[in-house]
Design a protein around this motif. Structure first.
Motif, short mmCIF file in Angstrom:
data_model
loop_
_atom_site.label_atom_id
_atom_site.label_comp_id
_atom_site.label_asym_id
_atom_site.label_seq_id
_atom_site.Cartn_x
_atom_site.Cartn_y
_atom_site.Cartn_z
N ASP A 1 8.01 16.53 11.74
CA ASP A 1 7.01 15.49 11.49
C ASP A 1 6.40 15.79 10.12
N LEU A 2 5.73 14.80 9.54
CA LEU A 2 5.11 14.98 8.23
C LEU A 2 3.63 15.33 8.34
N ASP A 3 2.83 14.34 8.77
CA ASP A 3 1.37 14.50 8.79
C ASP A 3 0.95 15.55 9.81
N GLY A 4 0.19 16.53 9.36
CA GLY A 4 -0.30 17.57 10.25
C GLY A 4 0.65 18.74 10.41
N VAL A 5 1.87 18.58 9.89
CA VAL A 5 2.86 19.67 9.97
C VAL A 5 3.19 20.16 8.56
N LEU A 6 3.75 19.29 7.74
CA LEU A 6 4.10 19.67 6.37
C LEU A 6 2.96 19.42 5.39
N ILE A 7 2.18 18.39 5.68
CA ILE A 7 1.02 18.09 4.83
C ILE A 7 -0.22 17.96 5.70
N ASP A 8 -1.36 18.21 5.10
CA ASP A 8 -2.64 18.01 5.78
C ASP A 8 -3.25 16.71 5.24
N SER A 9 -3.02 15.64 5.98
CA SER A 9 -3.50 14.32 5.56
C SER A 9 -4.66 13.84 6.43
N PHE A 10 -5.21 14.75 7.23
CA PHE A 10 -6.25 14.35 8.19
C PHE A 10 -7.44 13.71 7.49
N ASP A 11 -7.96 14.35 6.46
CA ASP A 11 -9.15 13.82 5.78
C ASP A 11 -8.86 12.49 5.09
N ALA A 12 -7.65 12.36 4.55
CA ALA A 12 -7.28 11.11 3.88
C ALA A 12 -7.22 9.96 4.88
N TRP A 13 -6.62 10.22 6.05
CA TRP A 13 -6.53 9.17 7.07
C TRP A 13 -7.89 8.89 7.70
N LEU A 14 -8.70 9.93 7.91
CA LEU A 14 -10.04 9.72 8.46
C LEU A 14 -10.85 8.81 7.56
N SER A 15 -10.80 9.06 6.26
CA SER A 15 -11.52 8.21 5.30
C SER A 15 -10.98 6.78 5.33
N ALA A 16 -9.65 6.66 5.38
CA ALA A 16 -9.03 5.33 5.37
C ALA A 16 -9.42 4.53 6.60
N TYR A 17 -9.35 5.16 7.76
CA TYR A 17 -9.73 4.48 9.00
C TYR A 17 -11.19 4.05 8.97
N ASN A 18 -12.06 4.95 8.57
CA ASN A 18 -13.49 4.62 8.59
C ASN A 18 -13.83 3.52 7.59
N GLU A 19 -13.18 3.53 6.44
CA GLU A 19 -13.41 2.44 5.48
C GLU A 19 -12.97 1.11 6.08
N ALA A 20 -11.83 1.13 6.77
CA ALA A 20 -11.32 -0.10 7.39
C ALA A 20 -12.21 -0.55 8.55
N LEU A 21 -12.60 0.39 9.39
CA LEU A 21 -13.44 0.04 10.53
C LEU A 21 -14.77 -0.56 10.08
N GLU A 22 -15.39 0.07 9.09
CA GLU A 22 -16.69 -0.43 8.62
C GLU A 22 -16.55 -1.77 7.93
N LYS A 23 -15.46 -1.97 7.20
CA LYS A 23 -15.25 -3.25 6.52
C LYS A 23 -15.14 -4.39 7.53
N PHE A 24 -14.56 -4.09 8.70
CA PHE A 24 -14.35 -5.14 9.70
C PHE A 24 -15.37 -5.05 10.84
N ASN B 1 -3.45 -3.42 7.27
CA ASN B 1 -3.03 -3.39 5.86
C ASN B 1 -4.11 -2.78 4.98
N TYR B 2 -5.37 -3.07 5.29
CA TYR B 2 -6.47 -2.50 4.52
C TYR B 2 -6.53 -0.98 4.71
N CYS B 3 -6.30 -0.54 5.94
CA CYS B 3 -6.30 0.89 6.23
C CYS B 3 -5.21 1.60 5.42
N TYR B 4 -4.02 1.02 5.39
CA TYR B 4 -2.93 1.60 4.61
C TYR B 4 -3.30 1.67 3.12
N SER B 5 -3.92 0.61 2.62
CA SER B 5 -4.28 0.59 1.20
C SER B 5 -5.32 1.65 0.88
#
Length: 202
Positions: free
Chosen positions: A12-35, A69-73
């Motif tokens: 797997d990639l996320d959480g195994v080879l790379i630590d993307s937790f903070d990046a995804w947490l920020s992305a989700y929260n930005e999307a959740l708050e926007k909507f 789509n906003y979360c991905y961006s």
């Protein structure tokens, strides 16, 4: 699982080879708050969103394609928060098996990650989320990787860190090494992987 039966290692990639937790947490929260939804703390995010496809996670909040789509961006905008283990080259370079990368990350995002952290050379195949009809926890990407590697799923080991990885691997017929999660074997850090693989193969 004996030496002759271990034909390939899938990662797997996320959480195994790379630590993307903070990046995804920020992305989700930005999307959740926007909507119009409340932001999540780390524990809530890990429980509700870490592992499943973004589309499935957003459905839990009643959000659809625009929010996805906003979360991905926003994830792409937060990629500077993505980190990689400094020992990844040593770890991957020590494995003398066919190797595949199976990720829910799409091809475009993967290309951007590899611009920052190029570990492509270690993998014989990479299966992205948009290469298959159904992403993990469905087994499609795992089965596709095994087919491309020309190995039987029963002879492959999947290394993952979420329940989605464990379910995908087991549905495909693979053994699973859990990173910080229960699988057929469990490790707490990728640093432990070379020794465990030697033990399994021995």
């Amino acid at each position: 699982m004996s030496e002759e039966k271990v034909e390939g290692i899938l990662f797997d990639l996320d959480g195994v080879l790379i630590d993307s937790f903070d990046a995804w947490l920020s992305a989700y929260n930005e999307a959740l708050e926007k909507f119009g939804k409340e932001a999540l703390d780390e524990d809530e995010f890990r429980e509700k969103c870490w592992g499943p496809e973004v589309k499935d996670s957003m459905k839990k909040f009643g959000l659809e394609e625009e929010a996805v789509n906003y979360c991905y961006s926003r994830y792409e905008a937060n990629m500077d928060k993505v980190e990689i283990s400094p020992e990844i080259n040593r770890i991957l370079g020590s494995i003398e098996k066919k190797m595949g990368l199976v990720t829910n990350t799409n091809t475009e995002q993967m290309a951007k990650i590899l611009e920052l952290h190029d570990f492509r050379r270690y993998f014989d195949v990479i299966v992205h989320g948009d290469d298959v009809e159904k992403k993990k926890p469905a087994p499609d990407s795992v089965l596709k990787a095994c087919k491309l590697l020309k190995i039987r799923p029963e002879s492959a080991i999947l290394v993952g860190d979420t329940e989605s990885d464990v379910r995908a691997g087991r549905k495909a017929g693979c053994k699973v090494i859990g990173v910080g999660i229960e699988g057929d074997w469990r490790i707490e850090s990728l640093k432990e992987l070379p020794d465990l693989l030697s033990e399994i193969s021995g």
